[in-house]
Design a protein around this motif. Structure first.
Motif, PDB file in Angstrom:
ATOM      1  N   GLU A   1      50.542  40.757   6.578  1.00 58.58           N
ATOM      2  CA  GLU A   1      51.498  39.660   6.460  1.00 58.58           C
ATOM      3  C   GLU A   1      52.035  39.586   5.027  1.00 58.58           C
TER       4      GLU A   1
ATOM      5  N   ASP B   1      54.893  42.536  11.578  1.00 56.16           N
ATOM      6  CA  ASP B   1      55.676  42.845  12.781  1.00 56.16           C
ATOM      7  C   ASP B   1      55.402  44.268  13.242  1.00 56.16           C
TER       8      ASP B   1
ATOM      9  N   GLU C   1      51.806  44.774  14.647  1.00 58.49           N
ATOM     10  CA  GLU C   1      51.675  44.255  16.017  1.00 58.49           C
ATOM     11  C   GLU C   1      52.286  45.222  17.018  1.00 58.49           C
TER      12      GLU C   1
ATOM     13  N   ARG D   1      48.528  35.270  14.453  1.00 56.48           N
ATOM     14  CA  ARG D   1      48.792  35.153  13.027  1.00 56.48           C
ATOM     15  C   ARG D   1      50.222  34.709  12.780  1.00 56.48           C
ATOM     16  N   ARG D   2      51.091  35.047  13.681  1.00 52.53           N
ATOM     17  CA  ARG D   2      52.500  34.648  13.560  1.00 52.53           C
ATOM     18  C   ARG D   2      52.798  33.439  14.435  1.00 52.53           C
ATOM     19  N   ASP D   3      51.741  32.792  14.938  1.00 50.43           N
ATOM     20  CA  ASP D   3      51.881  31.594  15.771  1.00 50.43           C
ATOM     21  C   ASP D   3      52.783  31.846  16.957  1.00 50.43           C
ATOM     22  N   ARG D   4      52.497  32.951  17.646  1.00 47.10           N
ATOM     23  CA  ARG D   4      53.301  33.297  18.805  1.00 47.10           C
ATOM     24  C   ARG D   4      52.399  33.675  19.964  1.00 47.10           C
TER      25      ARG D   4
ATOM     26  N   HIS E   1      56.738  36.596  21.733  1.00 52.54           N
ATOM     27  CA  HIS E   1      57.157  37.947  21.352  1.00 52.54           C
ATOM     28  C   HIS E   1      57.075  38.851  22.576  1.00 52.54           C
TER      29      HIS E   1
END
Length: 274
Positions: A112, A118, A121, A200-203, A235
């Protein structure tokens, strides 16, 4: 995890976030050290039982961690693990599972910071699809390293597959998973890592399987609808499978949505309206 262990893990993750808010903390180094602690406690059954024994005081267990690890790892790692052994755990093995998860999250925090989360992932998802489609590859990477030669062969294969093609964090996570699966399947471990990256990306992550590649407009509409439905950014991990026969399958966690693209979008939107 249930009960005490779930609460203890949540508290540990909060401490990790607070610690790594300070950018002077080397998140990748922290991940390596937490992974080393995981390996130690995985081997030493009696030690992890002592560290999760409710009859022992939290301070006594924290002092033991300080004596064992103080000269081996950094102060941040000692502090994190000391805080964890002060907590109550439902089972001794769940302490080790939690430390391992913190190691993975620390690596994702490093990604991050350098702007590669991105990509990491996406690479974890794609590598998982490659593994799922090749029984031979899965057998080699899932095989237990009974000797040094086999372990070296696994390492060499991973380097050929990922070296220079994937982000350093992706390679580190996969190498660690293959080298120390701790009873997990390779596919299951990769899916868990993908979910951690998404969190981690709140998705949420939607695994979308279609007979043909979706158009940009279809991807955008599907993403927007799922985001509104689940109340958080979703995502899309896209996979093409001709056997879907013109339809689409969307899996988010344990929920699976199937049908044609247009029908499913309409059903999702009706569900939201209701």
């Amino acid at each position: 995890m249930n009960g005490a262990s779930r609460d203890a893990l949540a508290a540990a993750r909060e401490r990790l976030d607070a610690l790594t808010d300070n950018t002077s903390v080397d998140a990748a180094k922290l991940a390596d050290e937490l992974a080393a602690v995981t390996a130690l406690l995985d081997r030493e059954v009696s030690l992890r039982r002592v560290l999760t024994d409710p009859a022992q005081s939290g301070e006594a267990k924290a002092e033991l961690i300080g004596r064992l690890l103080g000269s081996q790892v950094g102060g941040e790692t000692v502090d994190l693990v000391s805080g964890m052994v002060r907590s109550r755990w439902s089972r001794s093995r769940e302490l080790v599972d939690a430390i391992e998860q913190l190691a993975d999250i620390a690596d994702l925090i490093a990604a991050e910071r350098d702007g590669s989360l991105d990509d990491v992932e996406d690479e974890l998802f794609r590598f998982g699809r490659i593994v799922a489609s090749s029984a031979e590859l899965r057998a080699v990477l899932s095989g237990k390293a009974v000797d040094g030669a086999f372990k070296t062969a696994q390492s060499d294969l991973l380097h050929r597959l990922l070296g220079g093609r994937a982000k350093p964090t992706t390679e580190r996570l996969v190498v660690r998973l293959v080298g120390h699966p701790r009873g997990r399947s390779l596919e299951g471990g990769l899916e868990t890592l993908s979910k951690l990256a998404a969190e981690r990306r709140d998705r949420s992550v939607a695994v979308v399987t279609s007979a043909v590649p979706l158009s940009d407009g279809q991807k955008r509409r599907l993403g927007d609808v799922l985001t509104r439905l689940y109340g958080r950014q979703v995502h899309l991990n896209l996979d093409v499978d001709p056997e879907v026969l013109g339809g689409i399958s969307v899996r988010i966690g344990d929920e699976v949505i199937t049908g044609t693209i247009a029908d499913r979008l309409e059903q999702i939107e009706r569900r939201m309206a209701g």
